[in-house]
Design a protein around this motif. Structure first.
Motif, PDB file in Angstrom:
ATOM      1  N   CYS A   1      62.981  25.518 -19.468  1.00  9.82           N
ATOM      2  CA  CYS A   1      61.614  25.445 -18.925  1.00  9.82           C
ATOM      3  C   CYS A   1      60.758  24.456 -19.702  1.00  9.82           C
ATOM      4  O   CYS A   1      60.027  23.647 -19.111  1.00  9.82           O
ATOM      5  CB  CYS A   1      60.971  26.829 -18.950  1.00  9.82           C
ATOM      6  SG  CYS A   1      61.695  27.997 -17.781  1.00  9.82           S
TER       7      CYS A   1
ATOM      8  N   LEU B   1      61.871  20.905 -18.977  1.00  5.62           N
ATOM      9  CA  LEU B   1      61.403  20.426 -17.685  1.00  5.62           C
ATOM     10  C   LEU B   1      59.951  19.953 -17.775  1.00  5.62           C
ATOM     11  O   LEU B   1      59.592  18.908 -17.208  1.00  5.62           O
ATOM     12  CB  LEU B   1      61.540  21.527 -16.643  1.00  5.62           C
ATOM     13  CG  LEU B   1      61.125  21.168 -15.210  1.00  5.62           C
ATOM     14  CD1 LEU B   1      61.973  20.010 -14.677  1.00  5.62           C
ATOM     15  CD2 LEU B   1      61.241  22.381 -14.295  1.00  5.62           C
ATOM     16  N   LEU B   2      59.117  20.696 -18.480  1.00  2.41           N
ATOM     17  CA  LEU B   2      57.726  20.269 -18.658  1.00  2.41           C
ATOM     18  C   LEU B   2      57.653  18.924 -19.363  1.00  2.41           C
ATOM     19  O   LEU B   2      56.842  18.064 -19.003  1.00  2.41           O
ATOM     20  CB  LEU B   2      56.950  21.318 -19.459  1.00  2.41           C
ATOM     21  CG  LEU B   2      56.636  22.647 -18.758  1.00  2.41           C
ATOM     22  CD1 LEU B   2      55.869  23.565 -19.700  1.00  2.41           C
ATOM     23  CD2 LEU B   2      55.828  22.413 -17.483  1.00  2.41           C
ATOM     24  N   ARG B   3      58.498  18.734 -20.355  1.00  2.00           N
ATOM     25  CA  ARG B   3      58.499  17.458 -21.087  1.00  2.00           C
ATOM     26  C   ARG B   3      58.972  16.317 -20.188  1.00  2.00           C
ATOM     27  O   ARG B   3      58.410  15.215 -20.213  1.00  2.00           O
ATOM     28  CB  ARG B   3      59.389  17.572 -22.330  1.00  2.00           C
ATOM     29  CG  ARG B   3      58.726  18.268 -23.514  1.00  2.00           C
ATOM     30  CD  ARG B   3      59.517  18.035 -24.800  1.00  2.00           C
ATOM     31  NE  ARG B   3      58.656  18.169 -25.954  1.00  2.00           N
ATOM     32  CZ  ARG B   3      58.659  19.215 -26.785  1.00  2.00           C
ATOM     33  NH1 ARG B   3      59.469  20.235 -26.556  1.00  2.00           N
ATOM     34  NH2 ARG B   3      57.843  19.244 -27.827  1.00  2.00           N
ATOM     35  N   LEU B   4      60.014  16.578 -19.415  1.00  2.00           N
ATOM     36  CA  LEU B   4      60.535  15.537 -18.527  1.00  2.00           C
ATOM     37  C   LEU B   4      59.517  15.160 -17.454  1.00  2.00           C
ATOM     38  O   LEU B   4      59.467  14.001 -17.006  1.00  2.00           O
ATOM     39  CB  LEU B   4      61.829  16.015 -17.871  1.00  2.00           C
ATOM     40  CG  LEU B   4      63.044  16.147 -18.800  1.00  2.00           C
ATOM     41  CD1 LEU B   4      64.211  16.790 -18.063  1.00  2.00           C
ATOM     42  CD2 LEU B   4      63.451  14.785 -19.367  1.00  2.00           C
ATOM     43  N   GLN B   5      58.699  16.124 -17.050  1.00  2.00           N
ATOM     44  CA  GLN B   5      57.655  15.868 -16.056  1.00  2.00           C
ATOM     45  C   GLN B   5      56.374  15.336 -16.696  1.00  2.00           C
ATOM     46  O   GLN B   5      55.390  15.093 -15.990  1.00  2.00           O
ATOM     47  CB  GLN B   5      57.357  17.156 -15.283  1.00  2.00           C
ATOM     48  CG  GLN B   5      58.521  17.632 -14.418  1.00  2.00           C
ATOM     49  CD  GLN B   5      58.254  18.996 -13.779  1.00  2.00           C
ATOM     50  OE1 GLN B   5      57.409  19.762 -14.249  1.00  2.00           O
ATOM     51  NE2 GLN B   5      58.974  19.292 -12.711  1.00  2.00           N
ATOM     52  N   ASN B   6      56.424  15.165 -18.024  1.00  2.00           N
ATOM     53  CA  ASN B   6      55.282  14.621 -18.774  1.00  2.00           C
ATOM     54  C   ASN B   6      54.020  15.464 -18.590  1.00  2.00           C
ATOM     55  O   ASN B   6      52.903  14.946 -18.519  1.00  2.00           O
ATOM     56  CB  ASN B   6      55.013  13.171 -18.357  1.00  2.00           C
ATOM     57  CG  ASN B   6      54.244  12.396 -19.418  1.00  2.00           C
ATOM     58  OD1 ASN B   6      54.347  12.689 -20.617  1.00  2.00           O
ATOM     59  ND2 ASN B   6      53.460  11.423 -19.002  1.00  2.00           N
ATOM     60  N   LYS B   7      54.212  16.788 -18.524  1.00  2.00           N
ATOM     61  CA  LYS B   7      53.073  17.688 -18.392  1.00  2.00           C
ATOM     62  C   LYS B   7      52.567  18.109 -19.771  1.00  2.00           C
ATOM     63  O   LYS B   7      53.312  18.124 -20.736  1.00  2.00           O
ATOM     64  CB  LYS B   7      53.463  18.917 -17.560  1.00  2.00           C
ATOM     65  CG  LYS B   7      53.740  18.600 -16.100  1.00  2.00           C
ATOM     66  CD  LYS B   7      54.009  19.859 -15.294  1.00  2.00           C
ATOM     67  CE  LYS B   7      54.216  19.535 -13.819  1.00  2.00           C
ATOM     68  NZ  LYS B   7      54.489  20.763 -13.015  1.00  2.00           N
TER      69      LYS B   7
ATOM     70  N   PRO C   1      58.404  26.597 -13.677  1.00  2.00           N
ATOM     71  CA  PRO C   1      57.688  26.206 -12.455  1.00  2.00           C
ATOM     72  C   PRO C   1      57.076  27.443 -11.802  1.00  2.00           C
ATOM     73  O   PRO C   1      57.665  28.521 -11.818  1.00  2.00           O
ATOM     74  CB  PRO C   1      58.800  25.603 -11.582  1.00  2.00           C
ATOM     75  CG  PRO C   1      59.837  25.134 -12.552  1.00  2.00           C
ATOM     76  CD  PRO C   1      59.802  26.118 -13.678  1.00  2.00           C
TER      77      PRO C   1
END
Length: 506
Positions: free
Chosen positions: A394, A397-403, A89
């Protein structure tokens, strides 16, 4: 390199095979099964060590796969600290990548120290074949370790141009040495029963709980399988790195695990009585002596010595490149000196020298504790696993946020979330057990001091960050193509020129 905003300073002279050799000889799983799994025998006996080994390599494969995918996304010598900078982030990019850089450096420095420690134990074992009562005093032991470090410097500076060829030769030596060793032992040594090897779980560690004792054994098992990410730090020297390095990481891991399991079974079947092996200074020496030939024992020990030394050359190479990369982003005091390239040899000479000096200081632990090797092993794991946990966390987290993720030619696809989540959890799980002593009761001589050293380096990193890094450290994300706006808005106009970030200005 263009997407990452870095200047190409190294020559790309590593291909897929030499990169595979680079990782395989550093991992040296079958070699380290022989020389470093004594603690595993204490914690679980024959059966416990075998099943812990299988479970550990299966769990650790998730970490290898996660790191390989991130390497495909961003193939740079910075490795974990770069990935954290790019994937964390925004508000945490600088501080978290700085922490990852310091921990990565500590982990690789400790790995160099552990390699020369093993080399010196092999020298002592060779001498003991002729004189069973001989033992180096601590000061001689340390001097031999430092001598190996000095020799290794030569291969990484004046001999740097032949490193790719040396790694290719080392790969074949690694394979041939495995066959020679395993065939010799299986042919000549007496055998334990299958019941002893697969079912007898013995706890001699002093821990009352068998489960805790076995879980502590996974620390030494992981050490035997560590290093698939070593080639990450020579990414800028590998042709087509975004696909060749991840492929080499994964397949060298598979290759080494298969050979490691085969050698572990050979050791467990042929080492003889468990109590004698546990009480021996070098259990592998007993294994080799079970062939019944002093000449063969000397030959097998010398073969191990040569192969582990080749791995130490690799360890110094990968550590110095990581040190160079972090200094390039102003992560250390005196970064300009550390990141200076020898443009004739295309090697960061100063980083090689500093790596050797610092690893030599870690070798001095030998003066204070007969458990020095276990301390350095735990320190290596604590430092590197903490970087794995941060970087994998890290990307998770990007995957969980679907980024959207950067493109990867070696991708985990739809399994990415599950593999990353398991790898993240397992990293934290192992860190806990790497902090514990291998045996009870604990005294000042048998305590695991690695967490104290780890904590001390973290404290030092915090001080250096506020004194130096907060103003000078430039997180790699500011150089990444498409992320330049971050440099202007968050890290200051001094890094910005003509619509592009100028790498190396701080």
């Amino acid at each position: 390199m263009r997407r990452l905003g870095k200047k190409q300073e190294f020559k790309r002279n590593f291909g897929l095979i030499s990169t595979l050799g680079f990782i395989s000889i550093y991992m040296a799983t079958w070699e380290f099964v022989l020389v470093s799994l004594g603690a595993g025998l204490i914690s679980g006996g024959f059966g416990g060590l075998f099943w812990v080994f299988l479970g550990t390599v299966v769990c650790y494969s998730s970490i290898v796969a996660s790191l390989a995918e991130m390497e495909s996304m961003a193939p740079t010598s910075g490795g974990q600290y770069h990935w954290v900078s790019e994937f964390a982030p925004e508000r945490w990019q600088k501080i978290c990548s700085y922490a990852a850089g310091w921990m990565s450096t500590l982990g690789w420095l400790a790995s160099v120290s552990s390699s020369v420690f093993v080399l010196t134990t092999l020298v002592q074992a060779i001498v003991q074949v002729a004189n069973a009562k001989f033992s180096f005093p601590a000061w001689q032991y340390t001097l031999i370790m430092l001598a190996f470090l000095i020799i290794t410097i030569g291969f990484n500076t004046w001999g740097a141009k032949i490193l790719p060829m040396l790694e290719t030769i080392s790969l074949f030596g690694h394979l041939i040495g495995f066959l020679v060793t395993i065939i010799t032992i299986l042919s000549l040594a007496p055998k334990n029963s299958a019941k002893q090897v697969f079912t007898e779980v013995v706890n001699n560690s002093g821990w009352e709980n068998m489960g805790a004792s076995l879980l502590i054994a996974q620390v030494s098992v992981l050490y035997c399988n560590l290093g698939s990410d070593s080639a990450v730090h020579i990414s800028e020297e590998v042709e087509n790195a975004s696909i060749n390095v991840p492929r080499a990481m994964w397949w060298s891991f598979i290759l080494n695990v298969v050979m490691g399991i085969a050698m572990l079974l050979t050791m467990l079947f042929c080492i003889g009585n468990l109590d004698i092996a546990i009480n021996a200074d070098a259990p592998y020496l007993i294994l080799f002596e079970n062939t019944g030939s002093k000449g063969l024992t000397l030959f097998l020990l010398t073969l191990l010595l040569v192969l582990v030394f080749a791995g130490n050359v690799t360890a110094l190479a990968t550590t110095s490149r990581e040190l160079f990369a972090f200094a390039r982003d102003k992560g250390f005091p005196f970064s300009t000196w550390i990141s200076k390239m020898n443009h004739e040899r295309l090697v960061p000479d100063n980083a090689v020298y500093l790596t050797s000096i610092t690893s030599g200081l870690l070798c001095l632990i030998n003066f204070g504790s007969s458990f020095a090797f276990n301390i350095i092993v735990s320190l290596t794991l604590l430092a590197l696993l903490s970087t794995y946990m941060i970087s994998i966390g890290c990307i998770l987290l990007l995957r969980l946020q679907n980024k959207q993720l950067p493109p990867a030619r070696w991708s985990l696809g739809r399994w990415g979330i599950l593999i990353n989540a398991f790898a993240f959890t397992y990293s934290g799980f192992v860190i806990v057990f790497a902090c514990l002593p291998t045996e009870l009761p604990v005294t000042t001589n048998t305590a695991n001091w690695a967490p104290a050293v780890w904590g001390g380096v973290i404290a030092l990193a915090v001080v250096v960050y506020y004194v130096h890094g907060r103003q000078r450290y430039t997180p790699p994300v500011v150089f990444v193509e498409g992320r330049e706006g971050l440099a202007m808005g968050k890290y200051g106009e001094g890094l910005w020129s003509g619509g592009r970030v100028l790498q190396g200005v701080a």
